[in-house]
Design an enzyme around this catalytic site. Structure first.
Site, PDB file in Angstrom:
ATOM      1  N   TYR A   1      11.365 -34.269 -21.019  1.00 40.74           N
ATOM      2  CA  TYR A   1       9.907 -34.124 -21.006  1.00 40.74           C
ATOM      3  C   TYR A   1       9.349 -34.432 -19.625  1.00 40.74           C
ATOM      4  O   TYR A   1      10.004 -35.072 -18.791  1.00 40.74           O
ATOM      5  CB  TYR A   1       9.244 -35.032 -22.052  1.00 40.74           C
ATOM      6  CG  TYR A   1       9.335 -36.515 -21.751  1.00 40.74           C
ATOM      7  CD1 TYR A   1       8.357 -37.131 -20.941  1.00 40.74           C
ATOM      8  CD2 TYR A   1      10.359 -37.300 -22.253  1.00 40.74           C
ATOM      9  CE1 TYR A   1       8.433 -38.492 -20.648  1.00 40.74           C
ATOM     10  CE2 TYR A   1      10.441 -38.653 -21.968  1.00 40.74           C
ATOM     11  CZ  TYR A   1       9.483 -39.240 -21.161  1.00 40.74           C
ATOM     12  OH  TYR A   1       9.542 -40.573 -20.858  1.00 40.74           O
TER      13      TYR A   1
ATOM     14  N   MET B   1      -4.646  -5.688  10.855  1.00 41.99           N
ATOM     15  CA  MET B   1      -5.508  -4.712  11.499  1.00 41.99           C
ATOM     16  C   MET B   1      -6.339  -3.925  10.492  1.00 41.99           C
ATOM     17  O   MET B   1      -5.877  -3.586   9.419  1.00 41.99           O
ATOM     18  CB  MET B   1      -4.661  -3.733  12.298  1.00 41.99           C
ATOM     19  CG  MET B   1      -5.489  -2.914  13.235  1.00 41.99           C
ATOM     20  SD  MET B   1      -4.649  -1.415  13.724  1.00 41.99           S
ATOM     21  CE  MET B   1      -4.980  -0.376  12.313  1.00 41.99           C
TER      22      MET B   1
ATOM     23  N   HIS C   1      -7.221 -44.025  -2.579  1.00 50.38           N
ATOM     24  CA  HIS C   1      -7.120 -44.649  -3.895  1.00 50.38           C
ATOM     25  C   HIS C   1      -8.057 -43.973  -4.883  1.00 50.38           C
ATOM     26  O   HIS C   1      -7.663 -43.587  -5.986  1.00 50.38           O
ATOM     27  CB  HIS C   1      -7.459 -46.147  -3.777  1.00 50.38           C
ATOM     28  CG  HIS C   1      -7.429 -46.870  -5.098  1.00 50.38           C
ATOM     29  ND1 HIS C   1      -8.554 -47.065  -5.862  1.00 50.38           N
ATOM     30  CD2 HIS C   1      -6.397 -47.412  -5.790  1.00 50.38           C
ATOM     31  CE1 HIS C   1      -8.209 -47.710  -6.965  1.00 50.38           C
ATOM     32  NE2 HIS C   1      -6.910 -47.942  -6.937  1.00 50.38           N
TER      33      HIS C   1
ATOM     34  N   ARG D   1      -3.295   3.048   8.458  1.00 45.72           N
ATOM     35  CA  ARG D   1      -3.591   1.910   7.586  1.00 45.72           C
ATOM     36  C   ARG D   1      -2.443   0.913   7.609  1.00 45.72           C
ATOM     37  O   ARG D   1      -1.286   1.282   7.442  1.00 45.72           O
ATOM     38  CB  ARG D   1      -3.792   2.394   6.142  1.00 45.72           C
ATOM     39  CG  ARG D   1      -4.615   3.664   6.050  1.00 45.72           C
ATOM     40  CD  ARG D   1      -4.612   4.252   4.638  1.00 45.72           C
ATOM     41  NE  ARG D   1      -5.275   3.406   3.664  1.00 45.72           N
ATOM     42  CZ  ARG D   1      -5.286   3.654   2.354  1.00 45.72           C
ATOM     43  NH1 ARG D   1      -4.628   4.696   1.854  1.00 45.72           N
ATOM     44  NH2 ARG D   1      -5.923   2.845   1.539  1.00 45.72           N
TER      45      ARG D   1
ATOM     46  N   LYS E   1       0.841  -1.202   0.000  1.00 45.90           N
ATOM     47  CA  LYS E   1       0.000   0.000   0.000  1.00 45.90           C
ATOM     48  C   LYS E   1       0.876   1.252   0.000  1.00 45.90           C
ATOM     49  O   LYS E   1       0.659   2.161  -0.799  1.00 45.90           O
ATOM     50  CB  LYS E   1      -0.904  -0.041   1.236  1.00 45.90           C
ATOM     51  CG  LYS E   1      -2.115   0.840   1.134  1.00 45.90           C
ATOM     52  CD  LYS E   1      -2.992   0.723   2.386  1.00 45.90           C
ATOM     53  CE  LYS E   1      -3.766  -0.588   2.432  1.00 45.90           C
ATOM     54  NZ  LYS E   1      -4.377  -0.827   3.752  1.00 45.90           N
TER      55      LYS E   1
ATOM     56  N   CYS F   1       7.400 -39.409 -15.068  1.00 46.21           N
ATOM     57  CA  CYS F   1       5.982 -39.719 -15.087  1.00 46.21           C
ATOM     58  C   CYS F   1       5.524 -39.786 -13.631  1.00 46.21           C
ATOM     59  O   CYS F   1       6.335 -39.886 -12.727  1.00 46.21           O
ATOM     60  CB  CYS F   1       5.716 -41.025 -15.819  1.00 46.21           C
ATOM     61  SG  CYS F   1       6.653 -42.419 -15.173  1.00 46.21           S
TER      62      CYS F   1
ATOM     63  N   SER G   1      12.936 -42.863 -17.271  1.00 48.03           N
ATOM     64  CA  SER G   1      11.786 -42.075 -16.855  1.00 48.03           C
ATOM     65  C   SER G   1      11.742 -42.143 -15.336  1.00 48.03           C
ATOM     66  O   SER G   1      11.729 -43.236 -14.765  1.00 48.03           O
ATOM     67  CB  SER G   1      10.499 -42.637 -17.462  1.00 48.03           C
ATOM     68  OG  SER G   1       9.386 -41.897 -16.984  1.00 48.03           O
TER      69      SER G   1
ATOM     70  N   ARG H   1      -3.500  -1.387  -6.634  1.00 50.32           N
ATOM     71  CA  ARG H   1      -2.705  -2.621  -6.576  1.00 50.32           C
ATOM     72  C   ARG H   1      -3.137  -3.507  -7.738  1.00 50.32           C
ATOM     73  O   ARG H   1      -4.207  -3.297  -8.315  1.00 50.32           O
ATOM     74  CB  ARG H   1      -2.924  -3.361  -5.261  1.00 50.32           C
ATOM     75  CG  ARG H   1      -4.376  -3.780  -5.086  1.00 50.32           C
ATOM     76  CD  ARG H   1      -4.623  -4.429  -3.745  1.00 50.32           C
ATOM     77  NE  ARG H   1      -6.023  -4.220  -3.377  1.00 50.32           N
ATOM     78  CZ  ARG H   1      -6.535  -4.418  -2.174  1.00 50.32           C
ATOM     79  NH1 ARG H   1      -5.773  -4.830  -1.212  1.00 50.32           N
ATOM     80  NH2 ARG H   1      -7.803  -4.218  -1.940  1.00 50.32           N
TER      81      ARG H   1
ATOM     82  N   GLY I   1      -6.705 -10.194   7.603  1.00 52.56           N
ATOM     83  CA  GLY I   1      -6.313 -10.725   8.903  1.00 52.56           C
ATOM     84  C   GLY I   1      -5.490  -9.705   9.666  1.00 52.56           C
ATOM     85  O   GLY I   1      -5.340  -9.773  10.874  1.00 52.56           O
TER      86      GLY I   1
HETATM   87  P1  ADP Z   1      -7.869  -2.200   3.368  1.00 46.88           P
HETATM   88  O1  ADP Z   1      -6.456  -2.618   3.298  1.00 46.88           O
HETATM   89  O2  ADP Z   1      -8.728  -3.031   4.220  1.00 46.88           O
HETATM   90  O3  ADP Z   1      -8.437  -1.916   2.011  1.00 46.88           O
HETATM   91  P2  ADP Z   1      -7.436   0.618   3.635  1.00 46.88           P
HETATM   92  O4  ADP Z   1      -6.270   1.065   4.413  1.00 46.88           O
HETATM   93  O5  ADP Z   1      -7.308   0.646   2.173  1.00 46.88           O
HETATM   94  O6  ADP Z   1      -7.868  -0.811   4.158  1.00 46.88           O
HETATM   95  O7  ADP Z   1      -8.658   1.503   4.078  1.00 46.88           O
HETATM   96  C1  ADP Z   1      -9.958   1.164   3.757  1.00 46.88           C
HETATM   97  C2  ADP Z   1     -10.710   2.366   3.258  1.00 46.88           C
HETATM   98  O8  ADP Z   1     -10.627   3.430   4.157  1.00 46.88           O
HETATM   99  C3  ADP Z   1     -10.176   2.936   1.971  1.00 46.88           C
HETATM  100  O9  ADP Z   1     -10.675   2.267   0.861  1.00 46.88           O
HETATM  101  C4  ADP Z   1     -10.721   4.338   2.011  1.00 46.88           C
HETATM  102  O10 ADP Z   1     -12.037   4.350   1.525  1.00 46.88           O
HETATM  103  C5  ADP Z   1     -10.692   4.642   3.469  1.00 46.88           C
HETATM  104  N1  ADP Z   1      -9.521   5.461   3.764  1.00 46.88           N
HETATM  105  C6  ADP Z   1      -8.292   5.076   4.135  1.00 46.88           C
HETATM  106  N2  ADP Z   1      -7.466   6.136   4.277  1.00 46.88           N
HETATM  107  C7  ADP Z   1      -8.210   7.202   3.992  1.00 46.88           C
HETATM  108  C8  ADP Z   1      -7.938   8.617   3.947  1.00 46.88           C
HETATM  109  N3  ADP Z   1      -6.728   9.102   4.223  1.00 46.88           N
HETATM  110  N4  ADP Z   1      -8.939   9.442   3.615  1.00 46.88           N
HETATM  111  C9  ADP Z   1     -10.148   8.930   3.321  1.00 46.88           C
HETATM  112  N5  ADP Z   1     -10.478   7.656   3.346  1.00 46.88           N
HETATM  113  C10 ADP Z   1      -9.513   6.785   3.667  1.00 46.88           C
HETATM  114 MG    MG Z   2      -7.873  -0.745   0.733  1.00 44.60          MG
END
Ligand code: ADP
Ligand code: MG
Ligand code: MG
Length: 890
Positions: free
Chosen positions: A867, A110, A471, A99, A29, A847, A780, A355, A108
Site C-alpha cells: 500500500y 518558429m 513548514h 511549418r 504535425k 507513508c 512502512s 492533434r 516557442g
Molecule cells: P501552429 O503550430 O502555431 O499551429 P501551424 O503550422 O499549424 O502553426 O500554422 C498556423 C496556421 O497557418 C494554420 O492553422 C493554418 O491556418 C495556417 N496554415 C498553415 N499551413 C497552411 C497551408 N498550407 N495553407 C493554408 N493555411 C495554412
Molecule cells: Mg497549428
C-alpha cells in the site's frame, strides 16, 4: 559508398509515405498530416523534412546532410505534379507554407510562414489566376511580414507602423477597407523598410526563401524560448524538430473563403459538442491574433453566446456538414478529442492539422468517462487518460469564476484550494475560535511545530515568509488546508491587531479569502464552488479501483481528517502521527510537565494526565475507520519541539501553567540539539524513557477494547515504531507493547488482533531489513527521512540549492517530491526483498509525501509494496496513480 537515407517524406494527393505512428521521425504535425491524407481527408499535399535532419544538422555544426537538397528538389517536383502548379512560375505559381513540428507540441518554436514563393512577378500570376488582385497583394504583404519576422528576425512593429500610418492617411479603420492599390503601396513600403534595415533587398528567389525558412525552423530548435520550454516539460534536446512544407490553400479569397480552429468536444467542460471559431476571408493566425473577432462554428453556440452575425453552420452549411463528417471520422479514428485547424478556399474545405486536444482536468475526466461509455475506448484506457496530478484541481473548493476578486496581496501557491474566514494571528486563538464554530484564517510570519493545532483549526494559512517547502507549506498540504506562503508584502502588526500591505490595513477578525491554488489573498468572503465527487469522478475512481493492485491509505490523526480520508476512498490509515495530538492547548502542559520531570515517577504522573486524552483520540479514530487498519506511529519528534524556546516564551508558559520559568528555559537549553533530525528522537526516546510508549500502547489497546465492546466489531491497530536502526531496539519495545497488550486483554476479557511493525527510514534499517523483519510484522517506508539520511540532504535546508541542482541537471527532480528511484529506491527494493525473505507475507507500505506523488507511486508498484499512504486530499490521486501503474505493468 554511403547508402542514401530518406530525409524527406511526402504526403497528400492520394499517397503518404508516413503515418500517425511516426511522430518521432515526422513530428506530431507531419505524422498527423500524413495520417489524415491516408484517411482520405482533403489535406493540401506537401512534404516533411524529418527530425533526423535536425539532429544531423546540429551534429555537423549546422550543416545539412549531403543528400537533403536533392531529396527536397524531388519532393518539390512531386508536389508540383500533384498540384499542377510550379514553384517560382510566373504564370502558375505554387505557394507553400513552412511549418515547424516537433514530436510534442512545443510553443516557442518558429512561427509558420505562409504564402512562400511570392515575389513581384509571381504575385501578378496569383492575381491573374485568382482574378483577385486585392487577394494576391494581401497574401504578399502577409508573406513579407511573416518571413521578415520569423526568418530575417525583424520586429513586427516596423510593419505595423507602416500599415497604421497608411490607414491613418486614408482614414481607414479596419484592414478590410484596404483596396488592391493600397496593398500594392504597403508592399512596396514594406520592402523598402526591409532593405533599409538589412542593407540588402528582401529575397525574391523562391528557392532562397524556402531554404531560408527551413533553416529558420531548424535554428529555432535551439532558441532560448524553445530551450526553456523543453527544460520545463522534460523534452529531450535529442528529439529535434521536423519541418513541413505544404501547398497553400487560401482562406483569404473573399467571402466564400474562411479559416478556423475547432475542438471535437468542449476543452474546458468536456461536453460532447463541437466547439470552435472561424473567420471569413482570413488566413492562418488571424483567428487567434485578435485583430478581428471570430465567430462560433455552430448556430447553437452562437445563440448561447448571444452573438450576431453568422456561424459557420449558417454561413456555409455544406462546408459545415463536411467538417462535421471529418471531425467525427477523426475522433473515431484517434479515439480521443481532437484539436483541428481548417481552411475553406472558395467553398472547398481543407484540413490543415489535427492533434489530441489539450483540456482542463474537468474536461479530461468527463471525456474519458463519456468515451468509455460510448464504447470508443475501454474503461482501462479511460483510467489511463486522466493525469492523476490534475485531479488536485478538482478535489478542493475553488473560488467561483464569476466572483470579483479584491486582491490584498499575492504569495506562493503553497497548498491548493480556497477558503474563507476571519483573520487571526495567534494559533491558540485560532483553536479556540474554531472550537466555538468560527471559520478562521491563520496569518503568521511563519509557522513552527508549536502552531500545528492552530493550523489545524484554521480553514487556511497565510505566511509572510517561507517558500513552497516551508513548514507552513508542507504541513498545510498534508492537512489539505489551502496555504499561501511567502506573501512578502504582508506585515503583521501584533500591537495594532492588524496586518498591512502597502497602505492597506486588514484587522483581526475581518473576513478574507485565501486562494492557495493561485497564491492570492483576497478581501471579503468569495463565492465558492464545491468539488464534485460524484458522477464522472466517482465512476472513474471505481474503474481505477478495479485496475489497481496496491491499497491506498491516508495519513491522518484527527477525526476530521480521518473522515475526509474515508470519503476520498482511503482503505485505512497508514500514518497517524501521535505527536500532533500533543500540541493541543490542554495537553501541551502535561507534555511539558513530563519533559521537565526529573524522575520516572514524575514522568509517569504527567503521562497519566495525557492517557485519557490519548485513549479518546484512538477511540475516535477507530470508530471512524471501522474495520480498516489504523497505523499508529508512537512519539517521534525530539522533545524540545514541545518546549518554548525564548526567554519571553518560557515566562509566558510559566505564568500560564505554574511551572518554573527558569527550569523550563534550562531544560529547553539542555535538550537543544545541533542536528535534531539525527538526534534524540523516534524510538530513541522510548529506549531512554520507556514509559512514554507504554502509555501510548495502553491507550491503543484500551481504546480498541472500548470500541470493540461498543460496536461489536474490533478495530485493526498497527503499532509503528519510528526511526529504528537495529533489531534490538524493536525487540525491547515490542516486548513491552506485547506485555501491555496481554495485560489489557486479560483485564478486559477480550483479545484484539494487532501488529507491531517499524518504519524503515534509516539506511542501516534498510540494509538490516532481514534481521529487523524477524521482529517487525510490517514495514512502512518513511521516505522523507530515508531520503534525508540516504542522500545526506536536509529537507529543511536543501531548498536553497536543490532548485539549482535540478536546473543544472545534477538531479532529475526534487527527491522530496518524487522519490529518487536510483538511490533511495534501491534501498527500498533491497529492504523489501530482505524483509520478505525473512518473514513471508511481511506487509509493506510507504507513508510520507511520496505516497501521493504519481511517479513515486509508479515506483512503489514496481517495488511490489502492499500500500501507499498519503494525505487525505491526495488519496484519489494515489488511487488513480496506482491504477495507472498497475496497468502500465500489464
Ligand atoms: P501552429 O503550430 O502555431 O499551429 P501551424 O503550422 O499549424 O502553426 O500554422 C498556423 C496556421 O497557418 C494554420 O492553422 C493554418 O491556418 C495556417 N496554415 C498553415 N499551413 C497552411 C497551408 N498550407 N495553407 C493554408 N493555411 C495554412
Ligand atoms: Mg497549428
Ligand atoms: Mg520519519
Amino acid at each position: 559508398m554511403s547508402t542514401s537515407k530518406q530525409w524527406v517524406y511526402g504526403f497528400g494527393g492520394g499517397e503518404s509515405a508516413g503515418d500517425a505512428s511516426m511522430k518521432a521521425l515526422l513530428g506530431g504535425k507531419g505524422a498527423n498530416l500524413a495520417e489524415m491524407a491516408k484517411l482520405g481527408l482533403p489535406v493540401p499535399p506537401g512534404f516533411t523534412l524529418t527530425t533526423e535532419v535536425c539532429t544531423e544538422f546540429y551534429k555537423n555544426n549546422r550543416a545539412y546532410p549531403g543528400e537533403l537538397s536533392g531529396q527536397v528538389d524531388a519532393a518539390l517536383a512531386a508536389l508540383e505534379a500533384k498540384t499542377g502548379k510550379k514553384f517560382g512560375d510566373v504564370a502558375n505559381p505554387l505557394l507553400v507554407s513552412v511549418r515547424s513540428g516537433a514530436r510534442a507540441s512545443m510553443p516557442g518554436m518558429m512561427d509558420t510562414v505562409l504564402n512562400l514563393g511570392l515575389n513581384d512577378q509571381t504575385v501578378e500570376g496569383l492575381a491573374q489566376l485568382s482574378g483577385d488582385k486585392r487577394f494576391a497583394y494581401d497574401s504578399y504583404r502577409r508573406f513579407i511580414q511573416m518571413y521578415s519576422n520569423v526568418v530575417l528576425e525583424l520586429e513586427h512593429h516596423m510593419f505595423e507602423e507602416i500599415l497604421g500610418s497608411h490607414k491613418d492617411t486614408n482614414d481607414y479603420r479596419t484592414d478590410t477597407e484596404l483596396t488592391a492599390e493600397d496593398w500594392i503601396q504597403v508592399v512596396a513600403e514594406y520592402k523598402r523598410a526591409v532593405e533599409k534595415k538589412l542593407g540588402k533587398p528582401f529575397p525574391s528567389d523562391p528557392k532562397e526563401q524556402l531554404w531560408g525558412a527551413i533553416g529558420a525552423v531548424f535554428s529555432s530548435w535551439m532558441n532560448d524560448r524553445a530551450i526553456f520550454y523543453r527544460k520545463h516539460n522534460n523534452i529531450p534536446e535529442s528529439w529535434g524538430t521536423a519541418v513541413n512544407v505544404q501547398a497553400m490553400v487560401f482562406g483569404n479569397m473573399g467571402e466564400t473563403s474562411a479559416t478556423g480552429v475547432a475542438f471535437t468536444r468542449d476543452p474546458s467542460t468536456g461536453e460532447k459538442r463541437f466547439y470552435g471559431e472561424y473567420l471569413i476571408n482570413a488566413q492562418g493566425e488571424d483567428v487567434v491574433a485578435g485583430i478581428r473577432t471570430p465567430k462560433p462554428l455552430t448556430k447553437a453556440s452562437r445563440e448561447a453566446m448571444g452573438e450576431g452575425g453568422l456561424s459557420l453552420e449558417e454561413a456555409m452549411p455544406v462546408v459545415f456538414a463536411e467538417l462535421t463528417a471529418h471531425y467525427q471520422k477523426l475522433e473515431a479514428h484517434y479515439r480521443d478529442m481532437q484539436d483541428l485547424e481548417f481552411t475553406v478556399e472558395r467553398d472547398r474545405l481543407y484540413m490543415l492539422q489535427t492533434r489530441n486536444g489539450k483540456r482542463t482536468a474537468k474536461a479530461a475526466l468527463k471525456i474519458a468517462v463519456d468515451m468509455a461509455r460510448e464504447g470508443l475506448i475501454t474503461e482501462k484506457e479511460a483510467v489511463q487518460r486522466v493525469d492523476p496530478s490534475a485531479l488536485d484541481q478538482l478535489l478542493h473548493p475553488t473560488i467561483s469564476p464569476k466572483y470579483h476578486r479584491d486582491l490584498i496581496c499575492r504569495g506562493l501557491p503553497a497548498s491548493p484550494g480556497a477558503a474563507v474566514g476571519a483573520v487571526v494571528f495567534d494559533p491558540d486563538e485560532a483553536a479556540n475560535l474554531a472550537t466555538a464554530g468560527k471559520a478562521v484564517i491563520l496569518v503568521r510570519e511563519e509557522t513552527s511545530p508549536e502552531d500545528i493545532h492552530g493550523m489545524h483549526a484554521a480553514k487556511a494559512i497565510v505566511t509572510s515568509r517561507g517558500g513552497m517547502t516551508s513548514h507552513a507549506a508542507v504541513v498545510a498540504r498534508g492537512m489539505g488546508r489551502p496555504c499561501v506562503s511567502g506573501a512578502g508584502e504582508l506585515r503583521i502588526d501584533m500591537k495594532a491587531g492588524a496586518f498591512k500591505v502597502g497602505g492597506r490595513v486588514v484587522k483581526l477578525g475581518e473576513t478574507i479569502t485565501v486562494d492557495g491554488s493561485s497564491g492570492e489573498v483576497l478581501f471579503g468572503a468569495a463565492d465558492m464552488v464545491q468539488p464534485e465527487l460524484t458522477g464522472d469522478f466517482a465512476t472513474l475512481m471505481e474503474w481505477a479501483d478495479k485496475a489497481r493492485r496496491m491499497k491506498v491509505r491516508a495519513n491522518a490523526e484527527t477525526p476530521e481528517d480521518a473522515a475526509t480520508a474515508v470519503k476520498f476512498g482511503a482503505e485505512g490509515i497508514g500514518l497517524c502521527r501521535t505527536e500532533h495530538m500533543f500540541f493541543d492547548a490542554e495537553r501541551i502542559a502535561a507534555v511539558r510537565e513530563m519533559i521537565l520531570a526529573e524522575t520516572e515517577k514524575g514522568r509517569v504522573a504527567a503521562l497519566d494526565k495525557l492517557f485519557p486524552h490519548q485513549r479518546q483520540d484512538f477511540v475516535d479514530l477507530f470508530e471512524i475507520m471501522g474495520p480498516r487498519p489504523v497505523t499508529i506511529r508512537f512519539l517521534d519528534p525530539p522533545l524540545h519541539e514541545f518546549l518554548p524556546h525564548t526567554e519571553e516564551d518560557c515566562e509566558a508558559v510559566a505564568k500560564a501553567t505554574g511551572v518554573d520559568a527558569k527550569a523550563l528555559l534550562a531544560r529547553a537549553r539542555e535538550l537543544h540539539e545541533v542536528n535534531p533530525m539525527l538526534g534524540f528522537r523516534g524510538c530513541r526516546l522510548a529506549i531512554v524513557y520507556p514509559e512514554i510508549y507504554d502509555m501510548q500502547a495502553r491507550a491503543v489497546f484500551e481504546a480498541a477494547c472500548d470500541v470493540a465492546e461498543a460496536k461489536g466489531a474490533a478495530p485493526v491497530p498497527e503499532i509503528m515504531i519510528p526511526f529504528v536502526l537495529a533489531k534490538r531496539e524493536l525487540d525491547f519495545l515490542k516486548g513491552r507493547v506485547d506485555a501491555i497488550a496481554a495485560e489489557v486483554f486479560a483485564k478486559r476479557g477480550r483479545k484484539i488482533e494487532y501488529l507491531v511493525g517499524t518504519m524503515i527510514e534509516l539506511p542501516r534499517a534498510a540494509l538490516l531489513a532481514g534481521e529487523i523483519a524477524q521482529t517487525a510484522e510490517f514495514f512502512s517506508f518513511g521516505t522523507n527521512d530515508l531520503t534525508q539520511t540516504t542522500m545526506g540532504l536536509s529537507r529543511d535546508d536543501s531548498g536553497k540549492f536543490l532548485g539549482t541542482f535540478v536546473e543544472r541537471g545534477v538531479l532529475p527532480q526534487d527527491p522530496f517530491v518524487s522519490i529518487d528511484a536510483q538511490g533511495v529506491g534501491e534501498l527500498v527494493g533491497l529492504a523489501c526483498e530482505r524483509g520478505r525473505a525473512a518473514r513471508q507475507g511481511l506487509k509493506l507500505g510507504v507513508c510520507g509525501e511520496h505516497g501521493g506523488d504519481p511517479s513515486s507511486v509508479a515506483f512503489f508498484e514496481r517495488a511490489g509494496l502492499d500500500y501507499v499512504s498519503c494525505s487525505p486530499y491526495r488519496v484519489p490521486i494515489a488511487r488513480l496513480a496506482a491504477a495507472q501503474a498497475a496497468l502500465a505493468k500489464g
